[in-house]
Design a protein around this motif. Structure first.
Motif, PDB file in Angstrom:
ATOM      1  N   VAL A 185      83.104 -44.884  33.016  1.00  0.00           N
ATOM      2  CA  VAL A 185      84.182 -44.568  33.957  1.00  0.00           C
ATOM      3  C   VAL A 185      83.580 -44.350  35.350  1.00  0.00           C
ATOM      4  O   VAL A 185      82.689 -43.514  35.519  1.00  0.00           O
ATOM      5  N   GLU A 186      84.094 -45.083  36.324  1.00  0.00           N
ATOM      6  CA  GLU A 186      83.642 -44.886  37.701  1.00  0.00           C
ATOM      7  C   GLU A 186      84.397 -43.718  38.328  1.00  0.00           C
ATOM      8  O   GLU A 186      85.614 -43.575  38.155  1.00  0.00           O
ATOM      9  N   ILE A 187      83.665 -42.879  39.048  1.00  0.00           N
ATOM     10  CA  ILE A 187      84.272 -41.790  39.823  1.00  0.00           C
ATOM     11  C   ILE A 187      84.315 -42.242  41.286  1.00  0.00           C
ATOM     12  O   ILE A 187      83.271 -42.527  41.878  1.00  0.00           O
ATOM     13  N   GLU A 188      85.498 -42.329  41.851  1.00  0.00           N
ATOM     14  CA  GLU A 188      85.605 -42.684  43.270  1.00  0.00           C
ATOM     15  C   GLU A 188      85.280 -41.429  44.084  1.00  0.00           C
ATOM     16  O   GLU A 188      86.148 -40.635  44.446  1.00  0.00           O
ATOM     17  N   MET A 189      84.000 -41.254  44.351  1.00  0.00           N
ATOM     18  CA  MET A 189      83.505 -39.995  44.891  1.00  0.00           C
ATOM     19  C   MET A 189      84.121 -39.638  46.241  1.00  0.00           C
ATOM     20  O   MET A 189      84.228 -38.452  46.588  1.00  0.00           O
ATOM     21  N   GLU A 190      84.587 -40.637  46.983  1.00  0.00           N
ATOM     22  CA  GLU A 190      85.206 -40.346  48.278  1.00  0.00           C
ATOM     23  C   GLU A 190      86.487 -39.525  48.122  1.00  0.00           C
ATOM     24  O   GLU A 190      86.942 -38.865  49.072  1.00  0.00           O
ATOM     25  N   HIS A 191      87.086 -39.577  46.925  1.00  0.00           N
ATOM     26  CA  HIS A 191      88.297 -38.797  46.673  1.00  0.00           C
ATOM     27  C   HIS A 191      87.996 -37.419  46.078  1.00  0.00           C
ATOM     28  O   HIS A 191      88.923 -36.649  45.803  1.00  0.00           O
ATOM     29  N   PHE A 192      86.724 -37.142  45.854  1.00  0.00           N
ATOM     30  CA  PHE A 192      86.311 -35.834  45.338  1.00  0.00           C
ATOM     31  C   PHE A 192      85.190 -35.288  46.216  1.00  0.00           C
ATOM     32  O   PHE A 192      84.048 -35.118  45.759  1.00  0.00           O
ATOM     33  N   PRO A 193      85.480 -35.022  47.473  1.00  0.00           N
ATOM     34  CA  PRO A 193      84.422 -34.685  48.437  1.00  0.00           C
ATOM     35  C   PRO A 193      83.704 -33.380  48.147  1.00  0.00           C
ATOM     36  O   PRO A 193      82.596 -33.171  48.660  1.00  0.00           O
ATOM     37  N   GLU A 194      84.283 -32.508  47.326  1.00  0.00           N
ATOM     38  CA  GLU A 194      83.598 -31.238  47.059  1.00  0.00           C
ATOM     39  C   GLU A 194      82.435 -31.411  46.079  1.00  0.00           C
ATOM     40  O   GLU A 194      81.619 -30.500  45.920  1.00  0.00           O
ATOM     41  N   PHE A 195      82.375 -32.585  45.423  1.00  0.00           N
ATOM     42  CA  PHE A 195      81.275 -32.847  44.495  1.00  0.00           C
ATOM     43  C   PHE A 195      80.276 -33.797  45.147  1.00  0.00           C
ATOM     44  O   PHE A 195      80.656 -34.845  45.686  1.00  0.00           O
ATOM     45  N   GLU A 196      79.016 -33.456  45.041  1.00  0.00           N
ATOM     46  CA  GLU A 196      77.986 -34.291  45.665  1.00  0.00           C
ATOM     47  C   GLU A 196      77.718 -35.565  44.883  1.00  0.00           C
ATOM     48  O   GLU A 196      77.420 -36.611  45.450  1.00  0.00           O
ATOM     49  N   ASN A 197      77.839 -35.488  43.552  1.00  0.00           N
ATOM     50  CA  ASN A 197      77.496 -36.639  42.719  1.00  0.00           C
ATOM     51  C   ASN A 197      78.129 -36.486  41.334  1.00  0.00           C
ATOM     52  O   ASN A 197      78.860 -35.523  41.071  1.00  0.00           O
ATOM     53  N   ASP A 198      77.822 -37.439  40.446  1.00  0.00           N
ATOM     54  CA  ASP A 198      78.397 -37.431  39.100  1.00  0.00           C
ATOM     55  C   ASP A 198      77.922 -36.245  38.266  1.00  0.00           C
ATOM     56  O   ASP A 198      78.653 -35.769  37.390  1.00  0.00           O
ATOM     57  N   VAL A 199      76.726 -35.757  38.528  1.00  0.00           N
ATOM     58  CA  VAL A 199      76.225 -34.606  37.781  1.00  0.00           C
ATOM     59  C   VAL A 199      77.066 -33.367  38.105  1.00  0.00           C
ATOM     60  O   VAL A 199      77.493 -32.637  37.199  1.00  0.00           O
ATOM     61  N   GLU A 200      77.328 -33.135  39.386  1.00  0.00           N
ATOM     62  CA  GLU A 200      78.179 -31.999  39.774  1.00  0.00           C
ATOM     63  C   GLU A 200      79.594 -32.153  39.218  1.00  0.00           C
ATOM     64  O   GLU A 200      80.206 -31.189  38.752  1.00  0.00           O
ATOM     65  N   PHE A 201      80.120 -33.371  39.268  1.00  0.00           N
ATOM     66  CA  PHE A 201      81.464 -33.639  38.745  1.00  0.00           C
ATOM     67  C   PHE A 201      81.548 -33.253  37.268  1.00  0.00           C
ATOM     68  O   PHE A 201      82.469 -32.545  36.841  1.00  0.00           O
ATOM     69  N   THR A 202      80.576 -33.723  36.472  1.00  0.00           N
ATOM     70  CA  THR A 202      80.626 -33.457  35.031  1.00  0.00           C
ATOM     71  C   THR A 202      80.305 -31.994  34.713  1.00  0.00           C
ATOM     72  O   THR A 202      80.800 -31.453  33.715  1.00  0.00           O
ATOM     73  N   GLU A 203      79.491 -31.341  35.534  1.00  0.00           N
ATOM     74  CA  GLU A 203      79.243 -29.912  35.347  1.00  0.00           C
ATOM     75  C   GLU A 203      80.529 -29.108  35.501  1.00  0.00           C
ATOM     76  O   GLU A 203      80.851 -28.244  34.684  1.00  0.00           O
ATOM     77  N   ARG A 204      81.259 -29.387  36.560  1.00  0.00           N
ATOM     78  CA  ARG A 204      82.508 -28.666  36.807  1.00  0.00           C
ATOM     79  C   ARG A 204      83.561 -29.000  35.754  1.00  0.00           C
ATOM     80  O   ARG A 204      84.396 -28.157  35.413  1.00  0.00           O
ATOM     81  N   LEU A 205      83.523 -30.223  35.243  1.00  0.00           N
ATOM     82  CA  LEU A 205      84.438 -30.593  34.163  1.00  0.00           C
ATOM     83  C   LEU A 205      84.190 -29.725  32.927  1.00  0.00           C
ATOM     84  O   LEU A 205      85.127 -29.334  32.220  1.00  0.00           O
ATOM     85  N   ILE A 206      82.934 -29.390  32.685  1.00  0.00           N
ATOM     86  CA  ILE A 206      82.602 -28.493  31.578  1.00  0.00           C
ATOM     87  C   ILE A 206      83.102 -27.077  31.868  1.00  0.00           C
ATOM     88  O   ILE A 206      83.782 -26.454  31.048  1.00  0.00           O
ATOM     89  N   SER A 207      82.760 -26.561  33.041  1.00  0.00           N
ATOM     90  CA  SER A 207      83.056 -25.157  33.326  1.00  0.00           C
ATOM     91  C   SER A 207      84.557 -24.888  33.456  1.00  0.00           C
ATOM     92  O   SER A 207      85.025 -23.804  33.124  1.00  0.00           O
ATOM     93  N   GLU A 208      85.324 -25.901  33.894  1.00  0.00           N
ATOM     94  CA  GLU A 208      86.757 -25.694  34.081  1.00  0.00           C
ATOM     95  C   GLU A 208      87.596 -26.140  32.896  1.00  0.00           C
ATOM     96  O   GLU A 208      88.600 -25.501  32.561  1.00  0.00           O
ATOM     97  N   GLN A 209      87.191 -27.260  32.254  1.00  0.00           N
ATOM     98  CA  GLN A 209      88.021 -27.833  31.191  1.00  0.00           C
ATOM     99  C   GLN A 209      87.344 -27.910  29.825  1.00  0.00           C
ATOM    100  O   GLN A 209      87.961 -28.351  28.853  1.00  0.00           O
ATOM    101  N   SER A 210      86.072 -27.499  29.759  1.00  0.00           N
ATOM    102  CA  SER A 210      85.330 -27.543  28.486  1.00  0.00           C
ATOM    103  C   SER A 210      85.313 -28.943  27.879  1.00  0.00           C
ATOM    104  O   SER A 210      85.465 -29.122  26.666  1.00  0.00           O
ATOM    105  N   VAL A 211      85.137 -29.943  28.734  1.00  0.00           N
ATOM    106  CA  VAL A 211      84.955 -31.335  28.298  1.00  0.00           C
ATOM    107  C   VAL A 211      83.598 -31.803  28.799  1.00  0.00           C
ATOM    108  O   VAL A 211      83.314 -31.708  30.001  1.00  0.00           O
TER     109      VAL A 211
END
Length: 455
Positions: free
Chosen positions: A376-402
Protein backbone atom coordinates in the motif's frame (compact mmCIF):
# COMPACT_ATOMS: atom_id res chain seq x y z
CA UNK A 1 71.57 -31.96 9.88
CA UNK A 2 70.92 -28.42 11.10
CA UNK A 3 70.22 -27.94 14.79
CA UNK A 4 68.93 -25.21 17.02
CA UNK A 5 69.10 -24.43 20.72
CA UNK A 6 66.45 -22.53 22.66
CA UNK A 7 67.51 -21.22 26.05
CA UNK A 8 64.84 -19.91 28.40
CA UNK A 9 65.87 -17.15 30.79
CA UNK A 10 63.54 -15.61 33.31
CA UNK A 11 62.80 -15.31 36.97
CA UNK A 12 60.43 -13.76 39.45
CA UNK A 13 57.53 -11.83 37.98
CA UNK A 14 59.22 -11.23 34.65
CA UNK A 15 57.97 -12.96 31.49
CA UNK A 16 60.36 -15.62 30.20
CA UNK A 17 62.75 -14.66 27.41
CA UNK A 18 63.66 -17.11 24.62
CA UNK A 19 67.32 -16.95 23.53
CA UNK A 20 67.34 -18.69 20.13
CA UNK A 21 70.53 -19.99 18.44
CA UNK A 22 70.43 -21.68 15.01
CA UNK A 23 73.38 -23.92 14.04
CA UNK A 24 73.86 -24.33 10.26
CA UNK A 25 76.78 -26.16 8.64
CA UNK A 26 78.73 -25.93 11.83
CA UNK A 27 78.18 -22.17 12.21
CA UNK A 28 76.11 -20.80 15.07
CA UNK A 29 73.78 -17.87 14.34
CA UNK A 30 72.03 -16.01 17.13
CA UNK A 31 68.46 -14.91 16.32
CA UNK A 32 68.35 -12.78 19.44
CA UNK A 33 66.06 -12.71 22.37
CA UNK A 34 62.31 -13.01 21.81
CA UNK A 35 59.90 -12.14 24.59
CA UNK A 36 57.32 -14.89 25.22
CA UNK A 37 53.55 -14.30 24.87
CA UNK A 38 51.73 -13.58 28.07
CA UNK A 39 48.25 -15.18 27.74
CA UNK A 40 45.29 -12.91 28.25
CA UNK A 41 41.57 -13.03 27.38
CA UNK A 42 40.72 -11.41 24.03
CA UNK A 43 37.43 -12.91 22.85
CA UNK A 44 35.77 -10.88 20.10
CA UNK A 45 32.79 -11.38 17.82
CA UNK A 46 33.72 -12.51 14.32
CA UNK A 47 33.72 -10.17 11.33
CA UNK A 48 30.95 -12.27 9.78
CA UNK A 49 28.73 -11.74 12.81
CA UNK A 50 29.41 -8.01 12.75
CA UNK A 51 28.44 -7.82 9.07
CA UNK A 52 25.17 -9.71 9.62
CA UNK A 53 22.27 -7.28 9.65
CA UNK A 54 18.53 -7.89 9.35
CA UNK A 55 16.74 -4.70 8.20
CA UNK A 56 13.32 -5.90 9.40
CA UNK A 57 14.55 -6.65 12.90
CA UNK A 58 16.51 -3.39 13.06
CA UNK A 59 13.48 -1.30 12.12
CA UNK A 60 10.87 -3.22 14.12
CA UNK A 61 13.05 -3.36 17.23
CA UNK A 62 13.56 0.41 17.02
CA UNK A 63 9.79 1.03 17.00
CA UNK A 64 9.38 1.77 20.72
CA UNK A 65 5.63 2.08 20.73
CA UNK A 66 2.80 0.55 22.76
CA UNK A 67 -0.56 -0.39 21.20
CA UNK A 68 -3.76 1.34 22.24
CA UNK A 69 -4.83 -0.53 25.42
CA UNK A 70 -8.51 0.03 24.54
CA UNK A 71 -8.23 -1.95 21.29
CA UNK A 72 -7.10 -5.54 20.77
CA UNK A 73 -3.90 -5.78 18.75
CA UNK A 74 -4.25 -6.89 15.11
CA UNK A 75 -0.93 -7.88 13.60
CA UNK A 76 -0.76 -7.80 9.80
CA UNK A 77 3.03 -7.96 9.85
CA UNK A 78 4.20 -11.57 10.10
CA UNK A 79 4.29 -13.81 7.04
CA UNK A 80 3.41 -16.93 9.03
CA UNK A 81 0.09 -18.42 7.85
CA UNK A 82 -0.27 -20.53 11.00
CA UNK A 83 -0.52 -17.68 13.55
CA UNK A 84 -4.31 -17.36 13.81
CA UNK A 85 -5.26 -21.00 13.25
CA UNK A 86 -7.57 -20.23 10.33
CA UNK A 87 -5.24 -21.83 7.77
CA UNK A 88 -4.32 -25.30 9.07
CA UNK A 89 -2.38 -27.72 6.93
CA UNK A 90 -4.15 -30.72 5.45
CA UNK A 91 -4.79 -33.89 7.48
CA UNK A 92 -2.91 -35.89 4.86
CA UNK A 93 0.20 -33.82 5.60
CA UNK A 94 0.09 -34.30 9.38
CA UNK A 95 -0.81 -37.99 9.06
CA UNK A 96 2.22 -38.55 6.82
CA UNK A 97 4.52 -37.18 9.52
CA UNK A 98 2.80 -39.15 12.29
CA UNK A 99 3.27 -42.43 10.43
CA UNK A 100 6.93 -41.71 9.72
CA UNK A 101 7.51 -40.83 13.37
CA UNK A 102 5.81 -44.02 14.56
CA UNK A 103 7.81 -46.15 12.12
CA UNK A 104 11.10 -45.30 13.83
CA UNK A 105 12.87 -45.56 10.48
CA UNK A 106 13.94 -41.92 10.18
CA UNK A 107 15.62 -41.18 13.52
CA UNK A 108 19.23 -41.24 12.33
CA UNK A 109 21.45 -39.07 10.18
CA UNK A 110 20.55 -38.70 6.52
CA UNK A 111 22.95 -37.85 3.69
CA UNK A 112 23.69 -34.11 3.80
CA UNK A 113 21.80 -33.51 0.54
CA UNK A 114 18.84 -35.62 1.70
CA UNK A 115 17.68 -39.20 1.33
CA UNK A 116 17.83 -40.42 -2.26
CA UNK A 117 14.17 -41.53 -2.20
CA UNK A 118 13.09 -38.10 -0.94
CA UNK A 119 15.10 -36.31 -3.63
CA UNK A 120 13.44 -38.59 -6.17
CA UNK A 121 10.02 -37.58 -4.81
CA UNK A 122 10.75 -33.86 -5.20
CA UNK A 123 12.22 -34.38 -8.68
CA UNK A 124 9.14 -36.35 -9.76
CA UNK A 125 6.81 -33.65 -8.41
CA UNK A 126 8.48 -30.80 -10.32
CA UNK A 127 9.70 -32.67 -13.39
CA UNK A 128 8.23 -31.56 -16.71
CA UNK A 129 9.33 -31.74 -20.36
CA UNK A 130 10.26 -28.03 -20.39
CA UNK A 131 12.46 -28.39 -17.29
CA UNK A 132 13.36 -32.05 -16.69
CA UNK A 133 14.61 -33.07 -13.25
CA UNK A 134 16.22 -36.13 -11.70
CA UNK A 135 17.12 -36.89 -8.09
CA UNK A 136 20.68 -35.67 -8.65
CA UNK A 137 19.24 -32.23 -9.48
CA UNK A 138 17.68 -31.86 -6.00
CA UNK A 139 19.38 -30.70 -2.81
CA UNK A 140 17.20 -30.88 0.30
CA UNK A 141 17.74 -28.05 2.80
CA UNK A 142 16.62 -26.78 6.17
CA UNK A 143 13.87 -24.55 4.82
CA UNK A 144 13.91 -22.29 1.79
CA UNK A 145 16.07 -19.81 3.70
CA UNK A 146 18.92 -22.30 3.81
CA UNK A 147 18.35 -23.10 0.15
CA UNK A 148 18.88 -19.42 -0.65
CA UNK A 149 21.94 -19.30 1.60
CA UNK A 150 23.55 -22.32 -0.09
CA UNK A 151 22.73 -21.00 -3.57
CA UNK A 152 24.32 -17.63 -2.77
CA UNK A 153 27.34 -19.27 -1.16
CA UNK A 154 28.01 -21.50 -4.16
CA UNK A 155 27.55 -18.76 -6.79
CA UNK A 156 29.22 -15.69 -5.25
CA UNK A 157 32.57 -14.87 -3.65
CA UNK A 158 33.37 -12.00 -1.27
CA UNK A 159 33.85 -8.84 -3.35
CA UNK A 160 31.37 -9.92 -6.03
CA UNK A 161 27.84 -8.54 -6.29
CA UNK A 162 24.32 -9.89 -6.67
CA UNK A 163 21.22 -8.22 -8.15
CA UNK A 164 18.29 -8.06 -5.73
CA UNK A 165 14.72 -6.72 -6.20
CA UNK A 166 13.56 -3.48 -4.58
CA UNK A 167 11.18 -3.90 -2.82
CA UNK A 168 12.36 -7.36 -1.87
CA UNK A 169 12.71 -9.96 0.86
CA UNK A 170 15.25 -8.67 3.37
CA UNK A 171 16.99 -12.04 3.84
CA UNK A 172 18.84 -11.68 0.52
CA UNK A 173 20.72 -8.64 1.83
CA UNK A 174 21.23 -10.14 5.29
CA UNK A 175 22.89 -13.25 3.86
CA UNK A 176 24.92 -11.46 1.19
CA UNK A 177 26.43 -8.83 3.47
CA UNK A 178 27.42 -11.46 6.03
CA UNK A 179 29.35 -13.22 3.25
CA UNK A 180 31.07 -10.05 2.05
CA UNK A 181 28.95 -9.92 -1.12
CA UNK A 182 27.77 -6.54 -2.42
CA UNK A 183 24.04 -6.05 -3.02
CA UNK A 184 22.80 -4.05 -6.00
CA UNK A 185 19.09 -3.22 -5.93
CA UNK A 186 17.04 -3.23 -9.13
CA UNK A 187 13.66 -1.50 -9.18
CA UNK A 188 10.21 -3.03 -9.38
CA UNK A 189 7.49 -0.82 -10.82
CA UNK A 190 4.24 -0.50 -8.82
CA UNK A 191 2.45 1.17 -11.74
CA UNK A 192 3.15 -2.00 -13.79
CA UNK A 193 1.99 -4.47 -11.12
CA UNK A 194 5.55 -4.65 -9.78
CA UNK A 195 7.22 -5.78 -13.00
CA UNK A 196 11.01 -5.41 -13.12
CA UNK A 197 12.49 -2.23 -14.59
CA UNK A 198 14.52 -4.21 -17.11
CA UNK A 199 16.67 -1.29 -18.30
CA UNK A 200 17.63 -0.47 -14.75
CA UNK A 201 18.33 -4.14 -14.05
CA UNK A 202 20.66 -4.52 -17.02
CA UNK A 203 22.49 -1.28 -16.22
CA UNK A 204 23.61 -2.76 -12.89
CA UNK A 205 25.43 -5.75 -14.37
CA UNK A 206 29.23 -5.63 -14.36
CA UNK A 207 32.15 -8.05 -14.44
CA UNK A 208 31.68 -8.79 -10.72
CA UNK A 209 28.00 -9.75 -10.94
CA UNK A 210 27.61 -13.32 -9.69
CA UNK A 211 23.85 -13.87 -9.98
CA UNK A 212 20.40 -12.33 -10.39
CA UNK A 213 17.75 -13.06 -7.76
CA UNK A 214 14.21 -13.32 -9.14
CA UNK A 215 11.41 -13.69 -6.58
CA UNK A 216 8.16 -14.83 -8.18
CA UNK A 217 5.49 -14.75 -6.77
CA UNK A 218 6.77 -11.86 -4.71
CA UNK A 219 7.23 -11.15 -1.05
CA UNK A 220 6.42 -8.34 -0.20
CA UNK A 221 4.42 -7.37 -3.31
CA UNK A 222 2.09 -10.29 -3.92
CA UNK A 223 2.84 -9.88 -7.63
CA UNK A 224 3.10 -12.65 -10.23
CA UNK A 225 5.15 -12.19 -13.40
CA UNK A 226 3.60 -13.02 -16.75
CA UNK A 227 5.20 -15.48 -19.14
CA UNK A 228 6.28 -12.68 -21.48
CA UNK A 229 7.88 -10.71 -18.66
CA UNK A 230 9.79 -13.76 -17.44
CA UNK A 231 11.06 -14.30 -20.98
CA UNK A 232 12.36 -10.72 -21.03
CA UNK A 233 14.14 -11.29 -17.71
CA UNK A 234 15.74 -14.42 -19.15
CA UNK A 235 16.84 -12.44 -22.21
CA UNK A 236 18.73 -10.00 -19.98
CA UNK A 237 20.36 -12.84 -18.05
CA UNK A 238 21.31 -14.59 -21.29
CA UNK A 239 22.84 -11.47 -22.85
CA UNK A 240 24.85 -10.76 -19.75
CA UNK A 241 25.71 -14.42 -18.97
CA UNK A 242 24.40 -14.12 -15.42
CA UNK A 243 22.87 -17.18 -13.69
CA UNK A 244 19.54 -16.85 -11.87
CA UNK A 245 18.70 -17.68 -8.28
CA UNK A 246 14.92 -18.12 -8.39
CA UNK A 247 13.13 -17.74 -5.07
CA UNK A 248 9.92 -19.64 -5.82
CA UNK A 249 8.77 -20.46 -2.29
CA UNK A 250 5.31 -19.08 -3.25
CA UNK A 251 5.23 -21.07 -6.48
CA UNK A 252 1.68 -22.07 -7.52
CA UNK A 253 0.20 -19.76 -4.86
CA UNK A 254 -1.52 -17.57 -7.43
CA UNK A 255 -5.12 -16.49 -7.71
CA UNK A 256 -7.55 -18.00 -10.22
CA UNK A 257 -7.25 -15.23 -12.80
CA UNK A 258 -3.47 -15.64 -13.02
CA UNK A 259 -1.00 -18.36 -14.04
CA UNK A 260 2.30 -19.21 -12.37
CA UNK A 261 5.21 -20.06 -14.68
CA UNK A 262 8.35 -21.56 -13.11
CA UNK A 263 11.13 -19.57 -14.72
CA UNK A 264 13.16 -22.69 -15.52
CA UNK A 265 10.41 -23.94 -17.85
CA UNK A 266 11.04 -20.92 -20.08
CA UNK A 267 14.84 -21.01 -20.13
CA UNK A 268 16.73 -22.52 -23.01
CA UNK A 269 20.23 -21.65 -21.85
CA UNK A 270 20.29 -19.61 -18.61
CA UNK A 271 21.29 -21.86 -15.67
CA UNK A 272 18.95 -21.57 -12.70
CA UNK A 273 18.99 -22.58 -9.05
CA UNK A 274 15.34 -22.65 -8.00
CA UNK A 275 14.67 -22.46 -4.25
CA UNK A 276 11.42 -23.70 -2.75
CA UNK A 277 9.95 -25.67 0.13
CA UNK A 278 6.93 -26.78 2.12
CA UNK A 279 6.58 -23.64 4.25
CA UNK A 280 3.97 -21.59 2.43
CA UNK A 281 1.98 -23.76 0.03
CA UNK A 282 1.61 -26.57 2.57
CA UNK A 283 1.29 -24.09 5.50
CA UNK A 284 4.05 -25.59 7.69
CA UNK A 285 6.84 -22.98 7.90
CA UNK A 286 8.13 -24.40 11.19
CA UNK A 287 8.92 -27.79 9.67
CA UNK A 288 11.97 -26.31 7.88
CA UNK A 289 11.89 -28.36 4.70
CA UNK A 290 13.25 -26.71 1.58
CA UNK A 291 15.08 -27.61 -1.60
CA UNK A 292 17.24 -26.40 -4.44
CA UNK A 293 16.35 -27.54 -7.95
CA UNK A 294 19.33 -27.41 -10.32
CA UNK A 295 18.34 -26.50 -13.89
CA UNK A 296 21.37 -26.64 -16.17
CA UNK A 297 20.46 -28.10 -19.55
CA UNK A 298 23.47 -26.47 -21.28
CA UNK A 299 25.88 -27.79 -18.62
CA UNK A 300 27.02 -24.27 -17.69
CA UNK A 301 27.06 -25.04 -13.97
CA UNK A 302 28.69 -28.37 -14.74
CA UNK A 303 30.01 -30.52 -11.92
CA UNK A 304 31.64 -27.60 -10.15
CA UNK A 305 28.40 -26.03 -8.87
CA UNK A 306 26.91 -29.43 -8.00
CA UNK A 307 30.04 -30.45 -6.09
CA UNK A 308 30.07 -27.06 -4.38
CA UNK A 309 26.48 -27.48 -3.20
CA UNK A 310 27.32 -30.95 -1.91
CA UNK A 311 30.25 -29.62 0.12
CA UNK A 312 28.26 -26.68 1.47
CA UNK A 313 25.38 -28.97 2.47
CA UNK A 314 27.77 -30.95 4.66
CA UNK A 315 28.08 -28.08 7.11
CA UNK A 316 24.80 -28.94 8.89
CA UNK A 317 23.94 -32.39 7.50
CA UNK A 318 20.61 -31.57 5.92
CA UNK A 319 17.02 -30.98 7.06
CA UNK A 320 14.79 -32.85 9.51
CA UNK A 321 14.74 -36.56 8.66
CA UNK A 322 11.18 -37.05 9.95
CA UNK A 323 9.82 -34.54 7.44
CA UNK A 324 12.04 -36.00 4.71
CA UNK A 325 10.45 -39.38 5.31
CA UNK A 326 7.00 -37.87 4.86
CA UNK A 327 7.85 -35.88 1.74
CA UNK A 328 6.67 -38.33 -0.92
CA UNK A 329 3.24 -38.68 0.67
CA UNK A 330 2.94 -34.93 1.31
CA UNK A 331 3.81 -34.03 -2.28
CA UNK A 332 1.82 -36.70 -4.05
CA UNK A 333 -1.20 -37.31 -1.80
CA UNK A 334 -2.21 -33.85 -0.58
CA UNK A 335 -5.66 -33.38 -2.19
CA UNK A 336 -6.07 -30.60 -4.80
CA UNK A 337 -9.01 -29.11 -2.90
CA UNK A 338 -6.65 -28.22 -0.03
CA UNK A 339 -4.64 -25.91 -2.30
CA UNK A 340 -7.82 -24.55 -3.85
CA UNK A 341 -9.39 -23.73 -0.49
CA UNK A 342 -6.26 -21.98 0.77
CA UNK A 343 -6.08 -19.81 -2.34
CA UNK A 344 -9.80 -19.04 -2.17
CA UNK A 345 -9.36 -17.65 1.33
CA UNK A 346 -6.31 -15.62 0.35
CA UNK A 347 -8.01 -14.26 -2.77
CA UNK A 348 -11.13 -13.29 -0.79
CA UNK A 349 -9.03 -11.52 1.83
CA UNK A 350 -6.97 -9.78 -0.84
CA UNK A 351 -10.12 -8.50 -2.59
CA UNK A 352 -11.66 -7.29 0.67
CA UNK A 353 -8.48 -5.55 1.73
CA UNK A 354 -7.85 -3.98 -1.67
CA UNK A 355 -11.41 -2.67 -1.95
CA UNK A 356 -11.42 -1.25 1.59
CA UNK A 357 -8.04 0.45 1.36
CA UNK A 358 -8.71 1.80 -2.15
CA UNK A 359 -11.60 3.81 -0.69
CA UNK A 360 -9.39 5.55 1.88
CA UNK A 361 -8.06 8.99 0.86
CA UNK A 362 -4.27 9.09 0.93
CA UNK A 363 -3.73 5.37 0.36
CA UNK A 364 -3.05 3.60 -2.94
CA UNK A 365 -2.97 -0.20 -2.62
CA UNK A 366 -1.49 -2.26 -5.47
CA UNK A 367 -3.72 -5.24 -6.30
CA UNK A 368 -1.93 -8.55 -5.60
CA UNK A 369 -2.10 -11.62 -7.83
CA UNK A 370 -0.75 -14.25 -5.45
CA UNK A 371 1.37 -15.10 -2.40
CA UNK A 372 0.20 -13.70 0.96
CA UNK A 373 0.79 -9.97 0.77
CA UNK A 374 -0.45 -6.62 -0.45
CA UNK A 375 1.58 -3.39 -0.70
CA UNK A 376 0.00 0.00 0.00
CA UNK A 377 1.40 3.38 -1.00
CA UNK A 378 1.08 6.22 1.52
CA UNK A 379 0.63 9.58 -0.19
CA UNK A 380 2.87 11.28 2.34
CA UNK A 381 2.02 14.79 1.13
CA UNK A 382 -1.45 14.25 2.62
CA UNK A 383 -0.01 13.21 5.99
CA UNK A 384 2.46 16.01 6.70
CA UNK A 385 2.72 15.29 10.42
CA UNK A 386 4.50 12.00 9.62
CA UNK A 387 8.05 12.11 8.35
CA UNK A 388 8.00 8.68 6.71
CA UNK A 389 6.35 5.25 6.56
CA UNK A 390 7.97 4.16 9.81
CA UNK A 391 6.37 7.04 11.74
CA UNK A 392 3.04 6.39 9.98
CA UNK A 393 2.99 2.72 11.00
CA UNK A 394 4.19 3.50 14.54
CA UNK A 395 1.27 5.86 15.10
CA UNK A 396 -1.09 3.32 13.53
CA UNK A 397 -0.03 0.93 16.30
CA UNK A 398 -0.28 3.43 19.15
CA UNK A 399 -3.67 4.81 18.06
CA UNK A 400 -5.42 1.85 16.42
CA UNK A 401 -3.45 -1.23 17.54
CA UNK A 402 -2.89 -2.32 13.93
CA UNK A 403 0.63 -3.42 13.02
CA UNK A 404 1.72 -3.34 9.37
CA UNK A 405 5.36 -3.51 8.34
CA UNK A 406 6.73 -0.23 6.97
CA UNK A 407 8.15 -0.92 3.52
CA UNK A 408 11.42 0.71 4.50
CA UNK A 409 12.07 -2.84 5.73
CA UNK A 410 12.08 -3.83 2.06
CA UNK A 411 14.15 -0.85 0.84
CA UNK A 412 10.97 0.88 -0.40
CA UNK A 413 9.93 3.88 1.72
CA UNK A 414 6.44 5.40 1.90
CA UNK A 415 4.64 2.09 1.48
CA UNK A 416 3.51 -0.51 3.99
CA UNK A 417 2.91 -4.26 3.65
CA UNK A 418 -0.28 -6.04 4.69
CA UNK A 419 -0.33 -9.80 5.36
CA UNK A 420 -3.61 -11.28 4.12
CA UNK A 421 -3.55 -14.63 5.95
CA UNK A 422 -5.55 -13.42 8.95
CA UNK A 423 -9.25 -14.32 9.45
CA UNK A 424 -11.73 -12.31 7.38
CA UNK A 425 -13.28 -10.52 10.37
CA UNK A 426 -9.82 -9.32 11.42
CA UNK A 427 -9.06 -8.04 7.92
CA UNK A 428 -12.30 -6.05 7.93
CA UNK A 429 -11.70 -4.69 11.43
CA UNK A 430 -8.11 -3.75 10.61
CA UNK A 431 -9.17 -1.93 7.43
CA UNK A 432 -11.87 -0.07 9.39
CA UNK A 433 -9.29 1.08 11.93
CA UNK A 434 -6.87 2.12 9.19
CA UNK A 435 -9.68 4.18 7.66
CA UNK A 436 -10.33 5.89 11.02
CA UNK A 437 -6.64 6.60 11.40
CA UNK A 438 -6.29 8.11 7.92
CA UNK A 439 -9.45 10.22 8.29
CA UNK A 440 -8.02 11.60 11.53
CA UNK A 441 -4.69 12.60 9.98
CA UNK A 442 -5.42 13.18 6.29
CA UNK A 443 -5.00 16.70 4.93
CA UNK A 444 -6.18 17.48 1.41
CA UNK A 445 -5.05 20.35 -0.79
CA UNK A 446 -7.14 22.86 1.18
CA UNK A 447 -5.72 21.66 4.48
CA UNK A 448 -2.20 22.00 3.13
CA UNK A 449 -2.93 25.59 2.01
CA UNK A 450 -4.33 26.41 5.45
CA UNK A 451 -1.13 25.15 6.98
CA UNK A 452 0.87 27.43 4.72
CA UNK A 453 -1.30 30.42 5.70
CA UNK A 454 -0.81 29.71 9.38
CA UNK A 455 2.96 29.88 9.06
Amino acid sequence: MDSYLIQVNGHGDHAPVLDVHLKTNGNSISLGKVKGRKPRWAVRASEMSKKTFNPVRAIVDSMKVEPNPKKAMISLSLGDPTVFGNLPTNDEVTQAVKEVLDSGRYNGYAPSVGYQSCREAVAAYYNCPEAPLEAQDVILTSGCSQAIELALAVLANPGQNILVPRPGFSLYKTLALSMGIEVKLYNLLPEKAWEIDLKHLESLVDEKTACLIVNNPSNPCGSVFSKSHLQKILAVASRQCVPILADEIYGDMVFADCKYEPIATLSTNVPILSCGGLAKRWLVPGWRMGWILIHDRRDIFGNEIRDGLLRLSQRILGPCTIVQGALERILHRTPPEFYHNTLSILKSNADLCYAALSAIPGLQPVRPAGAMYLMVEIEMEHFPEFENDVEFTERLISEQSVFCLPATCFEYPNFFRVVITVPEEMILEACSRIQQFCEMHYQGAEGAQDLECDK
